[in-house]
Design a protein around this motif. Sequence first.
Motif, PDB file in Angstrom:
ATOM      1  N   UNK A 154       0.838  -1.204   0.000  1.00 21.14           N
ATOM      2  CA  UNK A 154       0.000   0.000   0.000  1.00 21.14           C
ATOM      3  C   UNK A 154       0.875   1.257   0.000  1.00 21.14           C
ATOM      4  N   UNK A 155       0.327   2.327  -0.555  1.00 17.87           N
ATOM      5  CA  UNK A 155       1.045   3.591  -0.647  1.00 17.87           C
ATOM      6  C   UNK A 155       1.399   4.124   0.738  1.00 17.87           C
ATOM      7  N   UNK A 156       0.571   3.874   1.730  1.00 21.10           N
ATOM      8  CA  UNK A 156       0.811   4.351   3.094  1.00 21.10           C
ATOM      9  C   UNK A 156       1.898   3.574   3.824  1.00 21.10           C
ATOM     10  N   UNK A 157       2.412   2.516   3.204  1.00 20.91           N
ATOM     11  CA  UNK A 157       3.510   1.697   3.748  1.00 20.91           C
ATOM     12  C   UNK A 157       3.163   1.102   5.116  1.00 20.91           C
ATOM     13  N   UNK A 158       1.942   0.531   5.195  1.00 19.03           N
ATOM     14  CA  UNK A 158       1.533  -0.112   6.444  1.00 19.03           C
ATOM     15  C   UNK A 158       1.428  -1.633   6.306  1.00 19.03           C
TER      16      UNK A 158
END
Length: 181
Positions: A31-35
């Motif tokens: 994911x773009x949020x790097x979670x």
Amino acid sequence: SIQAQTNNYNSSLSIPNATRVGHSFGGWYTDVGLTQAFTLTTMPASNLTLYAKWTINQYTITFETNGGTSIAPITGNYGDAVSVPSDPTREGYTFNGWYADANLTQSTTVPNAIPAQNLTLYAKWNINQYTITFETNSGNSIQAQTNNYNSSLSIPNATRVGHSFGGWYTDVGLTQAFTLT
């Protein structure tokens, strides 16, 4: 840029690490949020885009002043602006710039931003020359001497008809005897 991979479903994956100047690679995320860390070792049943996580690295600029006044190291994140310190000072010498090597063969400057590596800069010095002028107070004329700082001195005696030489002084009032060698 890393080239996309196309593989059959459930085939083994060989996921490369990524590189970026001044940063540490922190793994791939879905994911773009790097979670959501990517942990699969085989190809999933769908197309997938992976996002690299980066941590900026810290580096230190160290100053070897070679006998001059000390300068505190500068530590910061890669790319941070650097406040260039004042030049060091050293008694009897003139600062002649920074060098990238201890042998003082590669002239350089303090960078204006933290580089992508630790860096040591070395100070180069030129020895100063100073002149001793001899005021003989009506005695024989003695030529001035110019010497390198801290070099050995050969101080002549003065002569004056009808007088005994009583030594050299550093003040007109003849109260401060010259004793340097």
